[in-house]
Scaffold this motif. Sequence first.
Motif, mmCIF file in Angstrom:
data_model
loop_
_atom_site.group_PDB
_atom_site.id
_atom_site.type_symbol
_atom_site.label_atom_id
_atom_site.label_comp_id
_atom_site.label_asym_id
_atom_site.label_seq_id
_atom_site.Cartn_x
_atom_site.Cartn_y
_atom_site.Cartn_z
ATOM 1 N N ILE A 202 75.745 81.975 74.909
ATOM 2 C CA ILE A 202 75.873 82.098 73.452
ATOM 3 C C ILE A 202 77.327 81.909 73.033
ATOM 4 O O ILE A 202 77.627 81.199 72.064
ATOM 5 C CB ILE A 202 75.342 83.459 72.973
ATOM 6 C CG1 ILE A 202 73.831 83.551 73.206
ATOM 7 C CG2 ILE A 202 75.653 83.672 71.485
ATOM 8 C CD1 ILE A 202 73.256 84.932 72.963
ATOM 9 N N GLY A 203 78.244 82.517 73.783
ATOM 10 C CA GLY A 203 79.661 82.360 73.471
ATOM 11 C C GLY A 203 80.120 80.918 73.592
ATOM 12 O O GLY A 203 80.915 80.434 72.777
ATOM 13 N N LYS A 204 79.614 80.224 74.615
ATOM 14 C CA LYS A 204 79.961 78.813 74.790
ATOM 15 C C LYS A 204 79.520 77.988 73.586
ATOM 16 O O LYS A 204 80.285 77.163 73.058
ATOM 17 C CB LYS A 204 79.305 78.274 76.065
ATOM 18 C CG LYS A 204 79.524 76.782 76.292
ATOM 19 C CD LYS A 204 78.793 76.300 77.539
ATOM 20 C CE LYS A 204 78.973 74.807 77.739
ATOM 21 N NZ LYS A 204 78.263 74.323 78.963
ATOM 22 N N VAL A 205 78.292 78.222 73.143
ATOM 23 C CA VAL A 205 77.756 77.456 72.014
ATOM 24 C C VAL A 205 78.490 77.802 70.723
ATOM 25 O O VAL A 205 78.828 76.922 69.927
ATOM 26 C CB VAL A 205 76.235 77.700 71.874
ATOM 27 C CG1 VAL A 205 75.707 77.098 70.581
ATOM 28 C CG2 VAL A 205 75.510 77.113 73.082
ATOM 29 N N HIS A 206 78.760 79.074 70.506
ATOM 30 C CA HIS A 206 79.499 79.468 69.308
ATOM 31 C C HIS A 206 80.916 78.902 69.322
ATOM 32 O O HIS A 206 81.487 78.619 68.269
ATOM 33 C CB HIS A 206 79.529 80.989 69.177
ATOM 34 C CG HIS A 206 78.209 81.565 68.787
ATOM 35 N ND1 HIS A 206 77.961 82.911 68.738
ATOM 36 C CD2 HIS A 206 77.047 80.957 68.422
ATOM 37 C CE1 HIS A 206 76.719 83.114 68.359
ATOM 38 N NE2 HIS A 206 76.144 81.936 68.168
ATOM 39 N N GLY A 207 81.470 78.728 70.511
ATOM 40 C CA GLY A 207 82.774 78.091 70.622
ATOM 41 C C GLY A 207 82.751 76.641 70.181
ATOM 42 O O GLY A 207 83.791 76.060 69.856
#
Length: 250
Positions: A202-207
């Motif tokens: 999720i953090g990767k995608v939000h990045g």
Amino acid sequence: MIRLITALFCLSTWCMPAAAQQYTTANAHSHNDYEHAAPFRNAFARSFGSIEADVYERNGELFVAHDSFRITPERTLRALYLTPLQQAIREKGDSLRPLQLLIDLKSAGERTLQTLVHQLKQFPEITGNPKIRLVISGSMPAPEKWAQYPSFIWFDGRPTLTYTDDQLARVALISDSFSRYAKWDGKGTPGNEEELRIRTVIGKVHGMNKPFRFWGTPDNITTWDVMMKLGVDYLNTDKIDALADYLEKR
């Protein structure tokens, strides 16, 4: 400067709902929506932000079904989704809520998408409406071919792929199978390692400034709560009314 850019981005119709403080039915995704008694209409009436239809191409027509052997002549994309959506646009006018129609291509991708584009061009009220996003998933063409398609066509990305800037600009959201990250059954809480894997993707995608969705999650209140806690942007469900009721009461 960063804060200014973020503020301007969030003024647009399609501001990324990541880490929303208050989840609403705008964060709800009606998975296999066509399996319900009133395809499109039920999820739309409950103000779902995303609705999914699986389609097969047969002789120039697009049929909505989960499996090819379940295709019936009257259940077309046009009849179940495009015509009702066009009607809703006319009825709602400026009060229309943003809606993502995710079209999962089940038959050969490029031919099916070409048929879809041809059909969509007959619905300019849909393709020209900035509150509607038409997102292609499933048997998608390779990202390097996306530029061949009209700008009203968006794509459902994958976190395992690397996109050029131009390709990423055509990605409406990024999705992945929940089973790639966890075996959790929706009871209690995910294990620490599973939660870390979930948070990491999720953090990767939000990045990348994109919203994220899992498919194949358990479908109950416990899961919805966990997904919201972890920052999933679209809550995947086959239980339209149950999820809508729950979100409206929070």
